[in-house]
Design a protein around this motif. Structure first.
Motif, PDB file in Angstrom:
ATOM      1  N   THR A  41       0.829  -1.209   0.000  1.00 43.18           N
ATOM      2  CA  THR A  41       0.000   0.000   0.000  1.00 43.18           C
ATOM      3  C   THR A  41       0.862   1.257   0.000  1.00 43.18           C
ATOM      4  O   THR A  41       0.580   2.211  -0.730  1.00 43.18           O
ATOM      5  CB  THR A  41      -0.956   0.000   1.210  1.00 43.18           C
ATOM      6  N   VAL A  42       1.924   1.258   0.807  1.00 43.09           N
ATOM      7  CA  VAL A  42       2.815   2.425   0.863  1.00 43.09           C
ATOM      8  C   VAL A  42       3.466   2.654  -0.498  1.00 43.09           C
ATOM      9  O   VAL A  42       3.495   3.792  -1.002  1.00 43.09           O
ATOM     10  CB  VAL A  42       3.882   2.263   1.968  1.00 43.09           C
ATOM     11  N   LEU A  43       3.972   1.604  -1.126  1.00 44.46           N
ATOM     12  CA  LEU A  43       4.589   1.758  -2.451  1.00 44.46           C
ATOM     13  C   LEU A  43       3.559   2.199  -3.485  1.00 44.46           C
ATOM     14  O   LEU A  43       3.862   3.033  -4.360  1.00 44.46           O
ATOM     15  CB  LEU A  43       5.300   0.478  -2.872  1.00 44.46           C
ATOM     16  N   ASP A  44       2.337   1.699  -3.390  1.00 46.44           N
ATOM     17  CA  ASP A  44       1.285   2.140  -4.307  1.00 46.44           C
ATOM     18  C   ASP A  44       0.976   3.621  -4.092  1.00 46.44           C
ATOM     19  O   ASP A  44       0.835   4.375  -5.057  1.00 46.44           O
ATOM     20  CB  ASP A  44       0.019   1.296  -4.122  1.00 46.44           C
ATOM     21  N   ASN A  45       0.903   4.051  -2.826  1.00 44.20           N
ATOM     22  CA  ASN A  45       0.670   5.472  -2.535  1.00 44.20           C
ATOM     23  C   ASN A  45       1.804   6.342  -3.074  1.00 44.20           C
ATOM     24  O   ASN A  45       1.563   7.422  -3.635  1.00 44.20           O
ATOM     25  CB  ASN A  45       0.530   5.695  -1.024  1.00 44.20           C
ATOM     26  N   LEU A  46       3.042   5.886  -2.896  1.00 48.52           N
ATOM     27  CA  LEU A  46       4.187   6.634  -3.426  1.00 48.52           C
ATOM     28  C   LEU A  46       4.131   6.704  -4.948  1.00 48.52           C
ATOM     29  O   LEU A  46       4.503   7.722  -5.550  1.00 48.52           O
ATOM     30  CB  LEU A  46       5.504   6.002  -2.954  1.00 48.52           C
ATOM     31  N   HIS A  47       3.643   5.648  -5.570  1.00 48.74           N
ATOM     32  CA  HIS A  47       3.464   5.651  -7.023  1.00 48.74           C
ATOM     33  C   HIS A  47       2.386   6.660  -7.416  1.00 48.74           C
ATOM     34  O   HIS A  47       2.564   7.445  -8.358  1.00 48.74           O
ATOM     35  CB  HIS A  47       3.102   4.243  -7.513  1.00 48.74           C
ATOM     36  N   GLN A  48       1.274   6.660  -6.706  1.00 47.07           N
ATOM     37  CA  GLN A  48       0.182   7.600  -6.992  1.00 47.07           C
ATOM     38  C   GLN A  48       0.636   9.052  -6.822  1.00 47.07           C
ATOM     39  O   GLN A  48       0.203   9.935  -7.556  1.00 47.07           O
ATOM     40  CB  GLN A  48      -1.026   7.328  -6.088  1.00 47.07           C
ATOM     41  N   LYS A  49       1.523   9.299  -5.859  1.00 42.57           N
ATOM     42  CA  LYS A  49       2.044  10.644  -5.608  1.00 42.57           C
ATOM     43  C   LYS A  49       3.137  11.039  -6.595  1.00 42.57           C
ATOM     44  O   LYS A  49       3.573  12.185  -6.617  1.00 42.57           O
ATOM     45  CB  LYS A  49       2.596  10.744  -4.183  1.00 42.57           C
ATOM     46  N   GLY A  50       3.606  10.075  -7.374  1.00 42.87           N
ATOM     47  CA  GLY A  50       4.638  10.373  -8.362  1.00 42.87           C
ATOM     48  C   GLY A  50       6.065  10.258  -7.854  1.00 42.87           C
ATOM     49  O   GLY A  50       6.998  10.682  -8.537  1.00 42.87           O
ATOM     50  N   TRP A  51       6.277   9.670  -6.686  1.00 44.29           N
ATOM     51  CA  TRP A  51       7.626   9.552  -6.141  1.00 44.29           C
ATOM     52  C   TRP A  51       8.359   8.326  -6.653  1.00 44.29           C
ATOM     53  O   TRP A  51       9.591   8.293  -6.648  1.00 44.29           O
ATOM     54  CB  TRP A  51       7.607   9.548  -4.613  1.00 44.29           C
ATOM     55  N   VAL A  52       7.609   7.295  -7.065  1.00 42.46           N
ATOM     56  CA  VAL A  52       8.222   6.103  -7.655  1.00 42.46           C
ATOM     57  C   VAL A  52       7.472   5.735  -8.925  1.00 42.46           C
ATOM     58  O   VAL A  52       6.299   6.062  -9.091  1.00 42.46           O
ATOM     59  CB  VAL A  52       8.223   4.882  -6.683  1.00 42.46           C
ATOM     60  N   ARG A  53       8.186   5.082  -9.839  1.00 46.11           N
ATOM     61  CA  ARG A  53       7.520   4.501 -11.011  1.00 46.11           C
ATOM     62  C   ARG A  53       7.588   2.996 -10.836  1.00 46.11           C
ATOM     63  O   ARG A  53       8.426   2.488 -10.086  1.00 46.11           O
ATOM     64  CB  ARG A  53       8.154   4.975 -12.305  1.00 46.11           C
ATOM     65  N   ARG A  54       6.707   2.299 -11.529  1.00 39.60           N
ATOM     66  CA  ARG A  54       6.721   0.849 -11.382  1.00 39.60           C
ATOM     67  C   ARG A  54       6.578   0.170 -12.723  1.00 39.60           C
ATOM     68  O   ARG A  54       5.982   0.710 -13.650  1.00 39.60           O
ATOM     69  CB  ARG A  54       5.632   0.398 -10.411  1.00 39.60           C
TER      70      ARG A  54
END
Length: 140
Positions: A41-54
Motif C-alpha cells: 500500500t505504501v509503495l502504491d501510494n508513493l506511485h500515486q504521488k509520483g515519487w516512484v515509477r513501477r
C-alpha cells in the motif's frame, strides 16, 4: 508524507535500483513487525504521488525512485510550510532550530537560487540626487 513512506523511500534510494515489495518488506522487518500488504500500500501510494515509477514483473511490480532524496526533502518542507497559517513565523521558528552548519547551507542555497551577483549593491541616492525622496521639514 509519513514515517513509513520515508523508511520505504530511504531503501529505494539506498539500493538505487528497481525493488520489489518483498525486498523492502524483508529489510523493514529487521526493525519492526510489518505486513506485506502495508508495504504494498505504501509503495502504491508513493506511485500515486509520483515519487516512484513501477514496472510489472510477473505478478508483482518493481519500483524505482523518480527523483532525488533532495527533491523529496524539499517537497516535505514545502508541504509543512504550506500548511502554516503564518508562513513567516514558521520560517523564523524553523531557522531558529537550525545548526550553524545548516544555516551556512541555507546561505549557499539562497546564493545558488539567486544566481551570481553582477555588481556591488548600489548605494541609495542622497537627497540631493533624488529630491523627491527627501522628507520636507516645513509645515504645510
Amino acid at each position: 508524507m509519513g514515517e513509513l513512506e520515508d523508511a520505504v523511500m530511504t531503501r529505494v534510494w539506498k539500493w538505487n535500483r528497481p525493488v520489489t515489495v518483498r525486498e523492502v518488506l524483508e529489510d523493514l522487518q529487521r526493525e519492526r513487525s510489518i505486513a506485506y500488504t502495508t508495504v504494498m500500500t505504501v509503495l502504491d501510494n508513493l506511485h500515486q504521488k509520483g515519487w516512484v515509477r513501477r514496472e510489472a514483473e510477473g505478478r508483482a511490480y518493481r519500483y524505482e525512485a523518480v527523483s532525488t532524496r533532495a527533491a523529496y526533502a524539499a517537497a516535505l518542507m514545502n508541504d509543512a510550510w504550506a500548511q502554516s497559517d503564518n508562513p513567516a513565523a514558521a520560517l523564523v521558528a524553523f531557522f531558529g532550530m537550525m545548526s550553524d552548519e545548516q544555516r551556512l547551507a541555507l546561505r549557499d542555497a539562497v546564493r545558488i537560487v539567486q544566481g551570481p551577483e553582477t555588481s556591488e549593491p548600489a548605494e541609495a541616492p542622497s537627497a540631493e540626487e533624488n529630491p523627491g525622496s527627501a522628507t520636507e521639514t516645513g509645515g504645510r
